[in-house]
Design a protein around this motif. Structure first.
Motif, PDB file in Angstrom:
ATOM      1  N   TYR A 139      -8.967   0.741  -6.231  1.00  0.00           N
ATOM      2  CA  TYR A 139      -8.155   1.813  -5.628  1.00  0.00           C
ATOM      3  C   TYR A 139      -7.768   2.815  -6.709  1.00  0.00           C
ATOM      4  O   TYR A 139      -7.892   4.039  -6.518  1.00  0.00           O
ATOM      5  CB  TYR A 139      -6.903   1.193  -4.992  1.00  0.00           C
ATOM      6  CG  TYR A 139      -5.938   2.207  -4.409  1.00  0.00           C
ATOM      7  CD1 TYR A 139      -6.094   2.670  -3.102  1.00  0.00           C
ATOM      8  CD2 TYR A 139      -4.866   2.698  -5.150  1.00  0.00           C
ATOM      9  CE1 TYR A 139      -5.206   3.598  -2.563  1.00  0.00           C
ATOM     10  CE2 TYR A 139      -3.985   3.622  -4.617  1.00  0.00           C
ATOM     11  CZ  TYR A 139      -4.157   4.068  -3.326  1.00  0.00           C
ATOM     12  OH  TYR A 139      -3.274   4.995  -2.796  1.00  0.00           O
TER      13      TYR A 139
ATOM     14  N   PHE B  75       7.054   5.034  -2.100  1.00  0.00           N
ATOM     15  CA  PHE B  75       5.794   4.390  -1.697  1.00  0.00           C
ATOM     16  C   PHE B  75       4.961   4.097  -2.955  1.00  0.00           C
ATOM     17  O   PHE B  75       3.765   4.387  -3.008  1.00  0.00           O
ATOM     18  CB  PHE B  75       4.975   5.297  -0.764  1.00  0.00           C
ATOM     19  CG  PHE B  75       5.760   5.902   0.362  1.00  0.00           C
ATOM     20  CD1 PHE B  75       6.004   5.187   1.519  1.00  0.00           C
ATOM     21  CD2 PHE B  75       6.269   7.200   0.276  1.00  0.00           C
ATOM     22  CE1 PHE B  75       6.731   5.750   2.570  1.00  0.00           C
ATOM     23  CE2 PHE B  75       6.986   7.777   1.317  1.00  0.00           C
ATOM     24  CZ  PHE B  75       7.212   7.047   2.468  1.00  0.00           C
TER      25      PHE B  75
ATOM     26  N   ASP C  73       8.916   0.438  -3.111  1.00  0.00           N
ATOM     27  CA  ASP C  73       7.880   0.067  -2.140  1.00  0.00           C
ATOM     28  C   ASP C  73       8.343  -1.146  -1.339  1.00  0.00           C
ATOM     29  O   ASP C  73       9.045  -2.011  -1.851  1.00  0.00           O
ATOM     30  CB  ASP C  73       6.544  -0.250  -2.832  1.00  0.00           C
ATOM     31  CG  ASP C  73       5.379  -0.139  -1.860  1.00  0.00           C
ATOM     32  OD1 ASP C  73       4.652   0.882  -1.908  1.00  0.00           O
ATOM     33  OD2 ASP C  73       5.192  -1.053  -1.021  1.00  0.00           O
TER      34      ASP C  73
HETATM   35  C1  LIG Z   1      -0.891   4.797   0.555  1.00  0.00           C
HETATM   36  S1  LIG Z   1      -0.033   3.469  -0.176  1.00  0.00           S
HETATM   37  C2  LIG Z   1       0.679   4.039  -1.652  1.00  0.00           C
HETATM   38  C3  LIG Z   1       0.018   5.022  -2.408  1.00  0.00           C
HETATM   39  C4  LIG Z   1       0.591   5.395  -3.734  1.00  0.00           C
HETATM   40  N1  LIG Z   1       1.816   6.154  -3.582  1.00  0.00           N
HETATM   41  C5  LIG Z   1      -0.469   6.248  -4.375  1.00  0.00           C
HETATM   42  O1  LIG Z   1      -0.189   7.384  -4.771  1.00  0.00           O
HETATM   43  O2  LIG Z   1      -1.596   5.792  -4.500  1.00  0.00           O
HETATM   44  C6  LIG Z   1       1.393   3.380   0.828  1.00  0.00           C
HETATM   45  C7  LIG Z   1       2.471   2.422   0.332  1.00  0.00           C
HETATM   46  O3  LIG Z   1       3.657   2.691   1.083  1.00  0.00           O
HETATM   47  C8  LIG Z   1       4.371   1.483   1.240  1.00  0.00           C
HETATM   48  N2  LIG Z   1       5.357   1.690   2.323  1.00  0.00           N
HETATM   49  C9  LIG Z   1       5.129   1.863   3.650  1.00  0.00           C
HETATM   50  N3  LIG Z   1       6.292   2.105   4.298  1.00  0.00           N
HETATM   51  C10 LIG Z   1       7.275   2.101   3.362  1.00  0.00           C
HETATM   52  C11 LIG Z   1       8.688   2.288   3.400  1.00  0.00           C
HETATM   53  N4  LIG Z   1       9.336   2.546   4.535  1.00  0.00           N
HETATM   54  N5  LIG Z   1       9.371   2.219   2.244  1.00  0.00           N
HETATM   55  C12 LIG Z   1       8.733   1.953   1.077  1.00  0.00           C
HETATM   56  N6  LIG Z   1       7.401   1.767   0.978  1.00  0.00           N
HETATM   57  C13 LIG Z   1       6.681   1.830   2.106  1.00  0.00           C
HETATM   58  C14 LIG Z   1       3.293   0.443   1.484  1.00  0.00           C
HETATM   59  O4  LIG Z   1       3.751  -0.851   1.180  1.00  0.00           O
HETATM   60  C15 LIG Z   1       2.184   0.941   0.536  1.00  0.00           C
HETATM   61  O5  LIG Z   1       2.240   0.282  -0.708  1.00  0.00           O
END
Ligand SMILES: C[S@@+](CC[C@H](N)C(=O)[O-])C[C@H]1O[C@@H](n2cnc3c(N)ncnc32)[C@H](O)[C@@H]1O
Length: 265
Positions: free
Chosen positions: A15, A48, A71
């Protein structure tokens, strides 16, 4: 001759190589803050954050920089704790704080910049929830703070399709599995394939609503942000993105685009 055995598959490492560029993101954050505020920011919150690669890059780039990552999922956080954090010096590690919780409710100190990258806010599918999230970001910023997020769109996002790219010694697939024109909801999947192996399907999946830039800006204003800016990516001669983002009010119609949005408290 015996075939060389591949190391165990590491989904976070794949990733990282396929979609993340924390150093370039940090440069954009620092430069756009300087452009709008006249000085560089030091305290950053990464919403996130997953394996918090950006928090680590931010903390490493300046001895005054501190970062807080949030997260919901402990699995990527644990990966960051065993793979990215040890790459920092002990003094740098002390300036990184990670919280396992929701961005909607986490209690965190005020910061100069909050970021939400790789479109993660698209998890919020109603305007009400999106506004609630933006309000909590607004509250978590210092008086001259900025909120920076990214968005994507283009005609390709209005239908199911799959894009394949070669990254070093593996293939990366970004699949849009569906698009629902009434709700603007869409499913996305990331697949990988290493040489000599089967395609690994749905290594990551996202159930999102596709928000337009106009909707995001309106919701940011409703949440209290005074001004919002769009940074649009320039194009190469062959028509692809060149990785350079400029502040503008005029975009360009294309199959696929990615933009940064910057909101001023
Ligand atoms: C697309 S991934 C993260 C991508 C990362 N920010 C990047 O730039 O690559 C989305 C993340 O959001 C987290 N997530 C989803 N809903 C959330 C929430 N309400 N609060 C915190 N984290 C959350 C998930 O666990 C996941 O790890």
């Amino acid at each position: 001759m015996k075939k060389k055995k591949l190391p165990p598959f590491d989904r976070y490492a794949h990733y990282f190589r396929a979609v993340q560029s924390p150093e370039a993101d940090c440069q954009f954050i620092s430069d756009s803050y300087k452009e709008l505020r006249g000085h560089r920011p030091h305290d950053l919150r990464e919403d996130f954050c997953a394996a918090f690669a950006l928090c680590c890059a931010w903390t490493r780039r300046n001895r005054h920089n501190r970062s807080i990552g949030i997260d919901l999922d402990q699995e990527p956080i644990s990966y960051g704790q065993t793979h990215y954090l040890p790459k920092l010096r002990p003094e740098q590690r002390k300036r990184v704080r990670i919280l396992n919780g929701s961005v909607l409710t986490a209690k965190v100190p005020h910061v100069d910049v909050v970021i939400a990258f790789n479109f993660s806010f698209c998890i919020f599918k109603s305007r009400l929830l999106l506004r609630r999230y933006f309000k909590s970001v607004h509250k978590g910023l210092r008086q001259d703070g900025l909120f920076i997020l990214d968005a994507f769109g283009g005609s390709d996002t209005q239908e199911a399709n799959e894009e394949k790219s070669k990254i070093g010694n593996f293939f990366y697939y970004w699949e849009q599995g569906s698009f629902e024109p009434i709700t603007n909801e869409a499913m996305f999947h990331i697949h990988f394939k290493r040489k000599g192996e089967r395609k690994r399907e749905k290594v990551f999946s996202y159930d999102w609503r596709l928000w337009t830039i106009a909707e995001i800006r309106e919701t940011l204003h409703e949440a209290g942000f005074r001004r919002t800016h769009v940074y649009w990516e320039g194009t190469t001669r062959s028509g692809g993105g060149n990785g350079k983002f400029k502040r503008t009010e005029v975009g360009e119609e294309c199959y696929g685009w990615v933009a940064y949005l910057v909101a001023e408290k």
